[in-house]
Scaffold this active site. Structure first.
Site, PDB file in Angstrom:
ATOM      1  N   CYS A 108      -2.900   8.680   3.376  1.00  0.00           N
ATOM      2  CA  CYS A 108      -2.433   8.213   2.093  1.00  0.00           C
ATOM      3  C   CYS A 108      -3.432   7.985   1.087  1.00  0.00           C
ATOM      4  O   CYS A 108      -3.303   8.289  -0.128  1.00  0.00           O
ATOM      5  CB  CYS A 108      -1.384   6.816   2.252  1.00  0.00           C
ATOM      6  N   GLU A 112       0.511  -0.966   0.349  1.00  0.00           N
ATOM      7  CA  GLU A 112       0.053  -0.242  -0.278  1.00  0.00           C
ATOM      8  C   GLU A 112       0.380   1.364  -0.059  1.00  0.00           C
ATOM      9  O   GLU A 112       1.690   1.297   0.554  1.00  0.00           O
ATOM     10  CB  GLU A 112      -1.006  -0.328   1.472  1.00  0.00           C
TER      11      GLU A 112
HETATM   12  P1  NAP Z   1       8.581   4.781   4.548  1.00  0.00           P
HETATM   13  O1  NAP Z   1       9.550   5.170   5.235  1.00  0.00           O
HETATM   14  O2  NAP Z   1       8.523   3.970   3.602  1.00  0.00           O
HETATM   15  O3  NAP Z   1       8.430   3.691   6.038  1.00  0.00           O
HETATM   16  C1  NAP Z   1       7.122   2.688   5.887  1.00  0.00           C
HETATM   17  C2  NAP Z   1       7.640   1.584   6.638  1.00  0.00           C
HETATM   18  O4  NAP Z   1       8.764   1.016   6.660  1.00  0.00           O
HETATM   19  C3  NAP Z   1       8.499   2.210   8.685  1.00  0.00           C
HETATM   20  O5  NAP Z   1       7.535   1.550   9.461  1.00  0.00           O
HETATM   21  C4  NAP Z   1       9.594   1.380   8.707  1.00  0.00           C
HETATM   22  O6  NAP Z   1      10.189   1.887   9.033  1.00  0.00           O
HETATM   23  C5  NAP Z   1       9.547   0.660   7.088  1.00  0.00           C
HETATM   24  N1  NAP Z   1      10.724   0.826   6.155  1.00  0.00           N
HETATM   25  C6  NAP Z   1      12.098   1.626   6.372  1.00  0.00           C
HETATM   26  N2  NAP Z   1      12.598   1.058   5.692  1.00  0.00           N
HETATM   27  C7  NAP Z   1      12.655  -0.892   5.658  1.00  0.00           C
HETATM   28  C8  NAP Z   1      13.616  -2.005   5.093  1.00  0.00           C
HETATM   29  N3  NAP Z   1      14.803  -1.849   4.213  1.00  0.00           N
HETATM   30  N4  NAP Z   1      12.623  -3.272   5.254  1.00  0.00           N
HETATM   31  C9  NAP Z   1      11.636  -3.478   6.674  1.00  0.00           C
HETATM   32  N5  NAP Z   1      11.417  -2.079   5.992  1.00  0.00           N
HETATM   33  C10 NAP Z   1      11.466  -0.848   6.021  1.00  0.00           C
HETATM   34  O7  NAP Z   1       7.472   5.105   5.096  1.00  0.00           O
HETATM   35  P2  NAP Z   1       6.768   6.819   5.877  1.00  0.00           P
HETATM   36  O8  NAP Z   1       7.447   7.670   6.261  1.00  0.00           O
HETATM   37  O9  NAP Z   1       6.427   6.157   7.083  1.00  0.00           O
HETATM   38  O10 NAP Z   1       5.175   6.854   5.506  1.00  0.00           O
HETATM   39  C11 NAP Z   1       4.442   7.711   4.620  1.00  0.00           C
HETATM   40  C12 NAP Z   1       4.547   7.034   3.030  1.00  0.00           C
HETATM   41  O11 NAP Z   1       3.609   5.843   3.230  1.00  0.00           O
HETATM   42  C13 NAP Z   1       3.452   8.256   1.776  1.00  0.00           C
HETATM   43  O12 NAP Z   1       4.818   8.128   1.136  1.00  0.00           O
HETATM   44  C14 NAP Z   1       2.201   8.279   2.209  1.00  0.00           C
HETATM   45  O13 NAP Z   1       1.549   7.880   1.149  1.00  0.00           O
HETATM   46  C15 NAP Z   1       2.223   5.818   2.400  1.00  0.00           C
HETATM   47  N6  NAP Z   1       1.433   5.831   3.280  1.00  0.00           N
HETATM   48  C16 NAP Z   1       0.469   4.724   2.657  1.00  0.00           C
HETATM   49  C17 NAP Z   1      -0.801   4.184   2.578  1.00  0.00           C
HETATM   50  C18 NAP Z   1      -1.302   3.435   2.188  1.00  0.00           C
HETATM   51  O14 NAP Z   1      -2.487   2.700   2.806  1.00  0.00           O
HETATM   52  N7  NAP Z   1      -1.284   3.895   1.178  1.00  0.00           N
HETATM   53  C19 NAP Z   1      -1.082   4.998   3.749  1.00  0.00           C
HETATM   54  C20 NAP Z   1      -0.794   5.305   4.991  1.00  0.00           C
HETATM   55  C21 NAP Z   1       0.932   5.999   4.265  1.00  0.00           C
HETATM   56  P3  NAP Z   1      10.849   3.022   9.978  1.00  0.00           P
HETATM   57  O15 NAP Z   1      10.180   4.313  10.789  1.00  0.00           O
HETATM   58  O16 NAP Z   1      11.679   2.358  11.564  1.00  0.00           O
HETATM   59  O17 NAP Z   1      12.141   3.419   9.296  1.00  0.00           O
END
Ligand code: NAP
Length: 522
Positions: free
Chosen positions: A294, A255
């Protein structure tokens, strides 16, 4: 300083390092730290997989009752969660409710679904088909729980809902969960899991939590596990292409981000009902959760004849948004989640500004109530306007994860459709249109590139659930750049966690299997 812990292999554990610091985004003050260095995630996944065996001996009704127990345990501590959301996510009371009450409501929804499914352990599709001349040889399709663990990786913006909506569906499907909240807001997830563990409503291993980095987590997955990821497209791509994921082949649901669109119907006149309803929705898109949803509207497609009036009406409403300390009841929007998210949002905004002009907001945090612009991660509600609809790239491409949206003028149905589809696959589109035939035509044209399409007219009026709000009855996810995942949607969410098997044999054998199953179509 507070140290968050992980709940793995049936015990609370702390990482060996200091790890990352998480903050209060209103003041910039450090709240605590979290770290997962040295934690044995492989053993934790094995422990969860073993727990799955016991979970699969529980009927759907029993699983539903446990989900109800989780919801009750959380509801009892709701006030504490709203406070954590305010301190760590900069949430207003309304923002926090969307996350916390959304989580509890979704758990209750799946608890009721479990009760409806009754005493079966698997699902069977209705209607046997005869496969040969003999009426003693038939087939039905059976759904059984996959024997793995659901590794659920969440984004920072929904530490409560993101955790529990994934848990509810996996648990009802008979699959244990190992959840990894985003580090910036893991405090709320950790507190909720602590309360659920203390309430003793789940058997050990059904829910594990890793607080800190995900290092080693993807290396621990196996063929029958599922990875459910919510976050940025970039991290999503990295997960899909991870060596262990490619080698072992777990199911993967992504997602990711999207540049969602709202379209005002072609004939809509300024001041008409749908025009006003969209202005009202737009104010929410530029203030609720500081735009960090999102599913938020990022682009408004407005008929050229109504464009200036729409911008004017929305700008007047934006002027009434009060930004500042979310503790204050007058404040309608708090800060972004931290300084690094503000930096990312500023970079994205700079790209959009190359193609648009600023109507309201911009880079500065603007006037604040009860807060210091130097210390908090504030970002003014920002409305951008594109003068023409041609030649726009960044506007369709860049998701600024904050209170930022662009108004784009269009001429006629075909242009509205082609501009909307430039989002290249999004979670949600909404159509604000008084003519049911025109709305239907637009909805069908936009559907292939969207996971959800909301249509609002004067019959619906204000009685809709909102462009950005995800309902457990409906699927959540979108194709293309939105990741291609599909969560929730009542029974539909269970597909990801279950295996469909064509079962061929005698009517007696099929009946014997059916007697232990709930009849359902997924
Ligand atoms: P993100 O930086 O991609 O992080 C998401 C999750 O992935 C966090 O728990 C992060 O952990 C983890 N992660 C990072 N590197 C990883 C790796 N190498 N292996 C496994 N997991 C890893 O996103 P975010 O900044 O938290 O969220 C913002 C984004 O999410 C926005 O672009 C938004 O559009 C999207 N979003 C989408 C939805 C949907 O339902 N489609 C809902 C909400 C948000 P850490 O925090 O520990 O780095």
């Amino acid at each position: 300083m507070m140290h968050l812990e992980s709940y793995l292999s049936g015990a609370w554990r702390r990482g060996a390092g200091d790890g990352r610091v998480f903050v209060n985004p209103t003041t910039g003050e450090a709240i605590g730290q979290l770290d997962s260095t040295g934690l044995d995630l492989r053993a934790a996944c094995d422990f969860a997989r073993q727990a799955g065996a016991a979970l699969r001996t529980m009927s759907f009704a029993e699983r539903g009752a446990s989900l109800g127990g989780v919801a009750d345990a959380l509801a009892g501590k709701r006030a504490e969660y709203l406070e954590i959301a305010r301190i760590n996510s900069g949430n207003t009371a309304r923002d926090a409710s969307i996350d916390v009450d959304g989580a509890i409501g979704t758990l209750k929804f799946y608890a009721r679904l479990g009760k409806t499914l009754g005493n079966g352990y698997s699902l069977i599709e209705d209607g046997a088909v005869q496969l040969t001349k003999s009426d003693q040889f038939k087939a039905r399709h059976l759904w059984t729980s996959r024997p793995g663990v659901a590794v659920c990786i969440n984004a920072f913006n929904f530490p409560a809902w993101g955790l529990w909506e994934k848990f509810a569906v996996a648990f009802l499907s008979g699959v244990p969960v190992l959840a990894k909240p985003a580090s910036a807001t893991a405090w709320l997830a950790e507190r909720m899991v602590r309360d659920v563990v203390a309430a003793n409503v789940l058997s050990d291993g059904c829910l594990s939590l890793v607080c800190g980095s995900a290092d080693g987590l993807l290396e621990a997955v196996d063929a029958f596990d599922g990875i459910l990821f919510t976050g940025s497209s970039e991290t999503g791509r990295m997960i899909r292409s991870h060596a262990t994921v490619l080698a072992t082949g777990p199911r993967v649901a992504i997602e990711a981000d999207s540049v969602n669109v709202a379209v005002l119907g072609d004939g809509a006149k300024p001041g008409s009902e749908t025009f006003n309803l969209l202005v009202r929705e737009a104010v929410g898109a530029l203030s609720v959760k500081a735009g960090q949803m999102c599913t938020n509207i990022r682009r408004f497609l407005i008929p050229a004849a109504a464009n200036s009036a729409f911008i004017e009406a929305l700008a007047a409403q934006i002027d009434r948004i009060v930004v500042g300390d979310p503790t204050l009841s007058e404040v309608s929007m708090g800060p972004l989640v931290n300084e690094s998210q503000r930096t990312v949002a500023r970079t994205g905004l700079a790209k959009l500004m190359q193609e648009t002009k600023i109507v309201r907001g911009g880079d500065a945090s603007g006037k604040l109530l009860g807060a210091d612009a130097e210390r908090g991660a504030f970002f003014a509600p920002t409305l951008l306007a594109a003068e023409k609809s041609d030649g726009l790239r960044a506007v369709h491409d860049v998701e600024v994860f904050g209170p930022v949206a662009t108004v784009i003028p269009y001429e006629g149905f075909s242009q509205a459709v082609s501009l909307a589809l430039k989002g290249a696959g999004s979670l949600v589109a909404s159509i604000w249109c008084g003519d049911a035939q025109e709305a239907a035509k637009l909805a069908v044209a936009l559907a292939p590139l969207h996971g959800r399409v909301l249509c609002v007219d004067s019959n619906v009026d204000e009685n809709h659930s909102g462009h950005a709000i995800v309902m457990p009855q409906c699927v959540h996810g979108g194709p293309g750049r939105a990741g291609g995942g599909e969560e929730l949607g009542a029974m539909r969410g269970l597909r990801f966690h279950m295996q469909r098997t064509a079962l061929q044999g005698s009517p007696a054998m099929l009946e014997a299997v059916a007697s232990q199953s709930a009849v359902a179509a997924l």
